[in-house]
Write a protein that holds these residues in place. Structure first.
Motif, short mmCIF file in Angstrom:
data_model
loop_
_atom_site.label_atom_id
_atom_site.label_comp_id
_atom_site.label_asym_id
_atom_site.label_seq_id
_atom_site.Cartn_x
_atom_site.Cartn_y
_atom_site.Cartn_z
N ALA A 1 8.89 -7.96 -5.84
CA ALA A 1 7.61 -8.59 -6.18
C ALA A 1 6.68 -8.74 -4.98
O ALA A 1 5.46 -8.61 -5.12
CB ALA A 1 7.87 -9.94 -6.83
N ALA A 2 7.24 -9.03 -3.80
CA ALA A 2 6.37 -9.32 -2.65
C ALA A 2 6.22 -8.16 -1.69
O ALA A 2 5.69 -8.32 -0.60
CB ALA A 2 6.93 -10.55 -1.90
N LEU A 3 6.67 -6.98 -2.10
CA LEU A 3 6.62 -5.84 -1.17
C LEU A 3 5.20 -5.31 -0.99
O LEU A 3 4.42 -5.25 -1.94
CB LEU A 3 7.51 -4.70 -1.68
N GLY A 4 4.89 -4.89 0.22
CA GLY A 4 3.62 -4.25 0.52
C GLY A 4 3.64 -2.79 0.10
O GLY A 4 4.58 -2.33 -0.54
N PRO A 5 2.59 -2.05 0.45
CA PRO A 5 2.47 -0.66 0.03
C PRO A 5 3.47 0.27 0.72
O PRO A 5 3.98 -0.03 1.79
CB PRO A 5 1.04 -0.29 0.44
N GLU A 6 3.71 1.40 0.07
CA GLU A 6 4.47 2.49 0.68
C GLU A 6 3.65 3.06 1.84
O GLU A 6 2.47 3.34 1.67
CB GLU A 6 4.74 3.60 -0.35
N PRO A 7 4.27 3.26 3.00
CA PRO A 7 3.51 3.73 4.16
C PRO A 7 2.93 5.13 3.99
O PRO A 7 1.95 5.47 4.64
CB PRO A 7 4.54 3.69 5.30
N LEU A 8 3.51 5.94 3.12
CA LEU A 8 3.01 7.31 2.95
C LEU A 8 2.04 7.43 1.79
O LEU A 8 1.61 8.53 1.44
CB LEU A 8 4.19 8.28 2.78
N SER A 9 1.69 6.27 1.18
CA SER A 9 0.73 6.30 0.08
C SER A 9 -0.66 5.91 0.59
O SER A 9 -0.80 5.35 1.68
CB SER A 9 1.15 5.31 -1.02
N ASP A 10 -1.67 6.20 -0.23
CA ASP A 10 -3.04 5.84 0.15
C ASP A 10 -3.24 4.33 0.20
O ASP A 10 -4.18 3.85 0.83
CB ASP A 10 -4.03 6.46 -0.86
N ASP A 11 -2.35 3.58 -0.46
CA ASP A 11 -2.49 2.12 -0.44
C ASP A 11 -2.30 1.54 0.95
O ASP A 11 -2.76 0.45 1.26
CB ASP A 11 -1.47 1.48 -1.40
N PHE A 12 -1.57 2.28 1.79
CA PHE A 12 -1.43 1.83 3.19
C PHE A 12 -2.63 2.36 3.96
O PHE A 12 -2.56 3.35 4.67
CB PHE A 12 -0.12 2.36 3.78
N SER A 13 -3.74 1.66 3.80
CA SER A 13 -5.00 2.11 4.38
C SER A 13 -5.27 1.37 5.69
O SER A 13 -4.63 0.36 5.99
CB SER A 13 -6.14 1.82 3.41
N VAL A 14 -6.22 1.87 6.43
CA VAL A 14 -6.63 1.19 7.67
C VAL A 14 -7.12 -0.22 7.35
O VAL A 14 -6.76 -1.19 8.02
CB VAL A 14 -7.72 2.00 8.40
N ASN A 15 -7.92 -0.32 6.29
CA ASN A 15 -8.43 -1.65 5.93
C ASN A 15 -7.31 -2.61 5.56
O ASN A 15 -7.38 -3.79 5.85
CB ASN A 15 -9.42 -1.53 4.76
N HIS A 16 -6.28 -2.08 4.90
CA HIS A 16 -5.14 -2.93 4.54
C HIS A 16 -4.49 -3.50 5.79
O HIS A 16 -4.18 -4.69 5.85
CB HIS A 16 -4.12 -2.14 3.73
N LEU A 17 -4.26 -2.68 6.80
CA LEU A 17 -3.61 -3.17 8.02
C LEU A 17 -4.52 -4.13 8.79
O LEU A 17 -4.05 -5.14 9.32
CB LEU A 17 -3.17 -2.01 8.92
#
Length: 271
Positions: A129-145
């Motif tokens: 439930a509390a996991l962040g995005p997959e690092p190889l997906s687009d969800d791991f964006s610069v803005n996210h970090l």
DNA sequence: AAATGAACCTGTTTGC
DNA sequence: TGCAAACAGGTTCATT
């Protein structure tokens, strides 16, 4: 043993061996690993329809709508062997499959764990439930970090290893990524410029992809489903190299402890 | 709230 | 050489 590239390597190896196989019987040599095991005999007569991965979890999809979720902990291994093969040391579970083969789970330290969840809502389970995005997906964006780091005083190494920020980055690849990005591991996450965090996102992706292409990193005992080691350890720039010279500037690589884990870095190349 | 340390275990490496 | 301490790819829980 495994970070994301190693788990992905195991998944890739297992998928073609398990897809379409029926589970004929299950032999459990102990009732619990890190946590009590689910009732695995409920899988007898069922068929594996696929193997996926989320974070460092392997997801074995079963034809009855359930998913067998398995985390390898530090030393967990899956092997596919002929059924007549004797159980090895620290082999805790054996799934006998159709066509004379068996899937074995071995785990010396027993930090691994498993659960039998409903496929359609497994992501609601506390493990996911509390996991962040997959690092190889687009969800791991610069803005996210940038968002995740803003005003955080924690060292950047701890932040990229936080599964709520991004999943799959473990102790090896955290050190390797920060070296490639030229960022000092103790630097407060909230005090790193946006362009440098952008570079960090890029190199985390690169490091993980290169490690997957190399079949993972074998330090002491990582092997894939075929019993073969990975080769990315040959590419380490800093991990485990304390006292040796930096390949770029010739200074000695340092080792420190952060949150109880060893961190390796070059004090000259990383600021 | 956020960060550190301990705990879960066994095997291997390091240091005296 | 021998033994004990330190350390190991992960995650969770209790304690500052």
């Amino acid at each position: 043993m495994p970070e994301l590239p190693e788990v992905e390597t195991v998944r890739t190896g297992l998928e073609p061996l398990l897809r379409g196989r029926e589970i004929a019987s299950v032999i459990c040599h102990r009732s619990s690993l890190r946590y009590p095991l689910p009732d695995l005999t409920a899988l007898v007569g069922k068929t594996v329809i696929g193997v996926r991965r989320r974070a460092k979890y392997l997801l074995f999809d079963i034809d009855d709508g359930q998913t067998l979720v398995w985390h390898l902990g530090m030393t967990g291994q899956f092997h596919v062997l002929p059924q007549q093969t004797q159980a090895g040391s620290h082999e805790h579970v054996c799934f006998n499959l159709s066509y004379g083969q068996s899937l074995r789970y071995r785990d010396a330290r027993r930090f691994g764990y498993a659960g039998l969840l409903h496929a359609e809502d497994f992501e609601k389970h506390a493990w996911f439930a509390a996991l962040g995005p997959e690092p190889l997906s687009d969800d791991f964006s610069v803005n996210h970090l940038i968002e995740a780091c803003s005003s955080r005083k924690a060292p950047i190494k701890n932040v990229i290893m936080d599964a709520g920020v991004v999943v799959g980055v473990g102790n090896i690849y955290a050190s390797e990524s920060l070296y490639r990005a030229g960022i000092h591991p103790t630097r407060a996450a909230g005090r790193i410029s946006a362009p440098r965090l952008g570079l960090l996102v890029k190199v985390i992706r690169e490091v993980l992809e290169e490690a997957i292409d190399a079949g993972g990193s074998s330090i002491s005992d990582f092997v894939n489903a075929d019993g073969k080691p990975g080769y990315f350890a040959h590419s380490f720039q800093v991990y485990g190299r304390h006292g040796d010279r930096c390949f770029a500037c010739d200074k000695q690589i340092k080792r420190i402890s952060q949150a109880g884990r060893s961190t390796f870095y070059c004090s000259s190349c990383q600021r």
